[in-house]
Design an enzyme around this catalytic site. Structure first.
Site, mmCIF file in Angstrom:
data_model
loop_
_atom_site.group_PDB
_atom_site.id
_atom_site.type_symbol
_atom_site.label_atom_id
_atom_site.label_comp_id
_atom_site.label_asym_id
_atom_site.label_seq_id
_atom_site.Cartn_x
_atom_site.Cartn_y
_atom_site.Cartn_z
ATOM 1 N N TYR A 217 43.682 37.277 47.936
ATOM 2 C CA TYR A 217 43.403 39.341 48.771
ATOM 3 C C TYR A 217 42.280 39.318 48.775
ATOM 4 C CZ TYR A 217 44.488 43.419 49.899
ATOM 5 O OH TYR A 217 44.953 44.770 50.497
ATOM 6 N N ARG B 243 52.686 49.413 42.125
ATOM 7 C CA ARG B 243 51.463 49.831 42.049
ATOM 8 C C ARG B 243 50.677 51.028 41.172
ATOM 9 N NH1 ARG B 243 48.632 49.559 46.738
ATOM 10 N NH2 ARG B 243 46.795 49.617 45.626
HETATM 11 N N1 UDP Z 1 47.980 50.476 36.264
HETATM 12 C C1 UDP Z 1 48.294 50.750 35.551
HETATM 13 N N2 UDP Z 1 49.732 51.402 34.935
HETATM 14 C C2 UDP Z 1 50.119 50.207 35.929
HETATM 15 C C3 UDP Z 1 49.995 50.137 37.163
HETATM 16 C C4 UDP Z 1 48.408 49.883 37.282
HETATM 17 O O1 UDP Z 1 47.395 51.569 34.392
HETATM 18 O O2 UDP Z 1 51.846 49.853 35.507
HETATM 19 C C5 UDP Z 1 46.308 50.126 36.331
HETATM 20 C C6 UDP Z 1 45.709 48.955 37.000
HETATM 21 O O3 UDP Z 1 45.019 48.789 36.051
HETATM 22 C C7 UDP Z 1 44.377 49.490 37.936
HETATM 23 C C8 UDP Z 1 45.064 51.060 38.437
HETATM 24 O O4 UDP Z 1 46.121 51.483 37.557
HETATM 25 O O5 UDP Z 1 43.065 49.686 36.511
HETATM 26 C C9 UDP Z 1 45.112 50.589 39.592
HETATM 27 O O6 UDP Z 1 46.523 50.160 40.441
HETATM 28 P P1 UDP Z 1 47.593 49.486 41.567
HETATM 29 O O7 UDP Z 1 47.422 47.610 40.944
HETATM 30 O O8 UDP Z 1 47.725 50.376 42.073
HETATM 31 O O9 UDP Z 1 46.044 49.331 42.104
HETATM 32 P P2 UDP Z 1 44.266 48.649 43.122
HETATM 33 O O10 UDP Z 1 44.553 47.587 40.961
HETATM 34 O O11 UDP Z 1 44.511 47.203 43.565
HETATM 35 O O12 UDP Z 1 43.338 49.839 43.097
#
Ligand code: UDP
Length: 225
Positions: free
Chosen positions: A46, A87
């Site tokens: 990605y 997410r």
């Molecule tokens: N996250 C979490 N629990 C969940 C989903 C995501 O703690 O059920 C955490 C994930 O590890 C990350 C943050 O939340 O640190 C944001 O995750 P997301 O996938 O929404 O976005 P990205 O990592 O792409 O910013």
């Protein structure tokens, strides 16, 4: 798409991402920061895919004078998110409304900066209306940073949920912190996010309540989208 835009003489927008900054060593992240991406990690296809797309956009600009706009979009949320897209906002709201455990990955001290969808769209529309000399990359997002633990607590409070928090392993290469420097967008677009986290989460929770209380047929339609 670049070839098509060239043939039609169209302006083309790349919805790029804060992921181009990887697990950043510079905080908050300005557009001039080149990022810290593990090219062989599980997120790499990605992150590197988006980085490569930025390169191609700029190559088409240099070689063909194509009118390009490259926006680096930070975490965005709002109504019409898919409840199962995995997410953080959709997971936490769905879990809270069902009084299921809220799954925090790692210790919850990692940070994100969450932008409400309407603010992002306003920024994108303004970006598309700029002079062809404005190419980007341009950060679009909300600069209000919070920990994932704080987000979980806020959603539990706002939904009146009895969910408890559980901890699951942190995915590999999960960025520890992320906050946009949006001063370039503020200056160039005369734009700033307007919707507070509280307002944005209220709208999103109301949306999720609506779909989760819908008939099974309605729910299947939404999940099939
Ligand atoms: N996250 C979490 N629990 C969940 C989903 C995501 O703690 O059920 C955490 C994930 O590890 C990350 C943050 O939340 O640190 C944001 O995750 P997301 O996938 O929404 O976005 P990205 O990592 O792409 O910013």
């Amino acid at each position: 798409m670049l070839g098509l835009a060239k043939r039609l003489g169209a302006t083309i927008l790349q919805a790029s991402t804060s992921e181009v900054y990887g697990d950043p060593e510079v905080h908050p992240q300005p557009e001039s920061y080149w990022g810290c991406v593990n090219p062989v990690g599980p997120r790499a296809c990605y992150d590197e895919g988006k980085r490569c797309a930025e390169t191609l956009f700029f190559d088409y600009y240099r070689q063909h004078r194509l009118t390009i706009k490259v926006a680096r979009i930070f975490n965005t949320y709002g109504p019409r998110m898919h409840p199962n897209d995995g997410r953080v906002v959709s997971n936490f709201i769905r879990q809270a409304l069902q009084n299921e455990p809220i799954t925090i990955y790692g210790d919850g001290q990692q940070t994100r900066s969450l932008c409400y969808v309407d603010d992002l769209i306003e920024g994108l529309i303004r970006f598309m209306a700029t002079d062809p000399s404005v190419l980007g990359p341009l950060n679009l997002g909300n600069a209000e940073e919070l920990t994932i633990l704080k987000l979980a607590e806020t959603i539990i409070r706002m939904t009146g949920s009895s969910s408890r928090i559980i901890r699951l392993p942190l995915p590999q290469d999960d960025p520890k912190q992320r906050q946009p420097n949006i001063s370039l967008a503020e200056r160039t677009l005369n734009w700033q996010p307007k919707v507070s986290l509280y307002e944005g989460l209220s709208e999103t929770i109301a949306y999720f309540r609506g779909i989760m209380s819908g008939s099974p047929v309605q729910q299947i339609r939404i999940l099939a989208r």
